[in-house]
Design a protein around this motif. Structure first.
Motif, PDB file in Angstrom:
ATOM      1  N   PRO A   1      13.976 -14.011  23.804  1.00 26.81           N
ATOM      2  CA  PRO A   1      13.213 -14.598  22.700  1.00 26.81           C
ATOM      3  C   PRO A   1      12.661 -13.475  21.839  1.00 26.81           C
ATOM      4  O   PRO A   1      12.705 -12.318  22.217  1.00 26.81           O
ATOM      5  CB  PRO A   1      12.088 -15.348  23.427  1.00 26.81           C
ATOM      6  N   PRO A   2      12.135 -13.807  20.650  1.00 26.70           N
ATOM      7  CA  PRO A   2      11.581 -12.765  19.803  1.00 26.70           C
ATOM      8  C   PRO A   2      10.657 -11.868  20.606  1.00 26.70           C
ATOM      9  O   PRO A   2       9.705 -12.338  21.220  1.00 26.70           O
ATOM     10  CB  PRO A   2      10.813 -13.556  18.738  1.00 26.70           C
ATOM     11  N   VAL A   3      10.947 -10.574  20.597  1.00 24.85           N
ATOM     12  CA  VAL A   3      10.152  -9.635  21.384  1.00 24.85           C
ATOM     13  C   VAL A   3       8.703  -9.765  20.961  1.00 24.85           C
ATOM     14  O   VAL A   3       8.380  -9.704  19.774  1.00 24.85           O
ATOM     15  CB  VAL A   3      10.657  -8.201  21.173  1.00 24.85           C
ATOM     16  N   GLY A   4       7.827  -9.957  21.908  1.00 24.16           N
ATOM     17  CA  GLY A   4       6.411 -10.019  21.606  1.00 24.16           C
ATOM     18  C   GLY A   4       5.854 -11.416  21.474  1.00 24.16           C
ATOM     19  O   GLY A   4       4.629 -11.576  21.374  1.00 24.16           O
ATOM     20  N   LEU A   5       6.711 -12.466  21.464  1.00 20.36           N
ATOM     21  CA  LEU A   5       6.195 -13.821  21.283  1.00 20.36           C
ATOM     22  C   LEU A   5       5.202 -14.183  22.380  1.00 20.36           C
ATOM     23  O   LEU A   5       4.162 -14.799  22.113  1.00 20.36           O
ATOM     24  CB  LEU A   5       7.351 -14.822  21.252  1.00 20.36           C
ATOM     25  N   SER A   6       5.495 -13.804  23.619  1.00 17.51           N
ATOM     26  CA  SER A   6       4.582 -14.114  24.722  1.00 17.51           C
ATOM     27  C   SER A   6       3.266 -13.359  24.573  1.00 17.51           C
ATOM     28  O   SER A   6       2.180 -13.917  24.799  1.00 17.51           O
ATOM     29  CB  SER A   6       5.234 -13.755  26.054  1.00 17.51           C
TER      30      SER A   6
END
Length: 496
Positions: free
Chosen positions: A155-160
């Motif tokens: 997933p988009p890096v950093g979304l979490s």
């Protein structure tokens, strides 16, 4: 020209993380741009926000728009929370929490939840896997809670990390601990500041806000400390972790049936070394890069494998993440204020939430459940207090804790529950492996590197590490340059 066009184009096949040459070219350009605007705080913050957006575009393509959507959403809700009367905070806060969780579930967990639903109810629903090439559909074809293969990209890096920081920001606004950011750009800069994108740490708004308002200043001592952290992180990740992963960890975990019991033992302990050196290496580099940009990040690891209990381990491992889940999940669920049953329930739910945050899979939930069970036993038996009173118990506690953690990593790392079971039971099959010839011919360097890394993890005292930093600060600039060049060359050799 082709290099320039490639540099500004999103390419999922090419990495743009801390261990890539492209990232360090980008970072040098950022430092150059910062030198032109660092005296004006707003211009500096705006420039670094734009640089962070470009970084996210390079690692996630146009899915960076999801992060911008999250920024706008949380800015609007944060302003509403701040303007509402105290009694009306709860509704807008709940809207904000649900909205952030919804975005995260849609773009990270929709395939996993659909497969669980299909397995439990016998349905045949399909879910769009937004991060597979061509937006393919991923249904439950195997009937398993963790299918053998799910074609997906990250997933988009950093979304979490963005989601955790956004939820913490809204919670602190509701509690009256902070004021809201003045503009969406300021909130966006806080949420997606690129050095902390990959592996944290999780930074709280009250830690970051004052730094946004302070002037840029970098002393010679701070420069040396930042460079030392970057070099240490590169060695940890690009040399030690990547080498162990390539020669011991991934081959065995991906195909456990092809390897003997002793090779599985090496992979088991190799992964324990790998995950610490990979995670802490990224954190070291993030802290160093951030320092050169004028911002400090909180400590994230404190010799976790020296812990003599699992409770102590979680005080040392991914500290910013652990304290976030403690303050924003465990304590609101009741913590240890309402009796043993409520405390146990809060602890189990918090660990399961943390497990899901690490990854969308049954293996992560099992890993979290194992940790939760041991933590509950330690709290009930007051084990943490007992080990501090006896050297023998402290040593025994360390041995049990390290092995328990290592065994639990099997579920964390294995791609399927079947491969996890194959690796676990295969540990006790010690046939078919000649330790002398195989260690010498196949695993010699990797094994020695793993042993050396393990000794550094558990035997080197913190004061030795600080002494190395102080010594590095006194080195002439030429020596620092030569060391940097040597490590860069070593990194290229190991990666090749």
């Amino acid at each position: 020209m082709s290099f320039l066009s490639d540099f500004f184009r999103f390419s999922p096949q090419k990495g743009f993380l801390f261990t890539s040459v492209e990232f360090w070219i980008f970072f040098c350009l950022v430092l150059g741009g910062l030198s032109l605007c660092y005296k004006n705080r707003q211009a500096r913050n705006t420039f670094l926000f734009a640089a962070s957006l470009f970084f996210y575009y390079k690692v996630a393509g146009f899915f960076v728009l999801i992060l911008l959507l999250s920024v706008l959403l949380n800015h609007v809700i944060g302003k509403r929370i701040e303007r509402n009367a105290p009694g009306k905070h709860a509704f807008m806060f709940l809207v904000g929490i649900l909205a952030n969780i919804f975005v995260l579930c849609v773009f990270r967990y929709n395939v996993f939840f659909t497969q669980v639903w299909n397995a439990l109810l016998g349905t045949d629903l399909t879910a769009i896997d937004y991060f597979s090439e061509g937006f393919s559909l991923a249904g439950n074809t195997s009937g398993s809670l963790l299918p053998a293969a799910i074609e997906r990209l990250m997933p988009p890096v950093g979304l979490s990390f963005v989601t955790l920081q956004a939820v913490g920001y809204l919670a602190d606004l509701k509690r009256g601990r902070i004021r809201s950011f003045a503009s969406p750009g300021d909130l966006g800069f806080y949420l997606i500041f690129f050095p902390k994108a990959v592996a944290g740490p999780v930074v709280r708004a009250q830690e970051f806000m004052p730094q946004m308002q302070s002037h840029y200043m970098l002393t010679r001592q701070e420069f040396s400390a930042a460079l030392a952290l970057i070099l240490t992180g590169l060695i940890k990740k690009a040399v030690v972790a990547d080498f162990l992963d390539a020669y011991i960890v991934s081959p065995v975990f991906d195909n456990p049936d092809l390897f003997s019991g002793l090779e599985k033992w090496m992979a088991l302990y190799g992964f324990s070394v790998w995950i610490y050196f990979a995670f802490s290496g990224y954190t070291d580099m993030a802290t160093g890069v951030s320092s050169l940009l004028g911002f400090s990040l909180p400590a994230n690891f404190h010799s976790p494998y020296k812990a003599s209990s699992l409770t102590d381990f979680w005080r040392r491992w991914h500290i910013s993440l652990h304290t976030w889940f403690r303050d924003y999940v465990y304590v609101p669920l009741g913590g240890n204020r309402h009796g043993n049953f409520r405390m146990t329930l809060a602890l189990v739910l918090t660990m399961l939430a943390a497990g899901l945050w690490y990854g969308a899979g049954m293996g992560f939930l099992i890993w979290a459940a194992l940790h939760a069970a041991v933590l509950c036993v330690e709290k009930a038996s007051r084990w943490n207090a007992k080990v501090e009173r006896s050297r023998a118990l402290h040593l025994a506690g360390w041995l049990v804790t390290f092995n328990m953690i290592s065994f639990s990593w099997i579920f964390f790392r294995s791609g399927t529950l079947q491969s996890a079971a194959d690796l676990f039971f295969g540990l006790f099959d010690l046939s078919g492996f000649d330790p002398v010839s195989n260690l010498d011919a196949t695993y010699g360097i990797a094994f020695l590197l793993m042993v050396l890394a393990f000794v550094l993890m558990v035997a080197v005292r913190e004061r030795r590490k600080k002494a190395w930093l102080r010594a590095f600060e006194r080195w002439p600039l030429v020596l620092k340059f030569l060391l940097t060049a040597s490590i860069a060359t070593l990194m290229v050799i190991f990666r090749a």
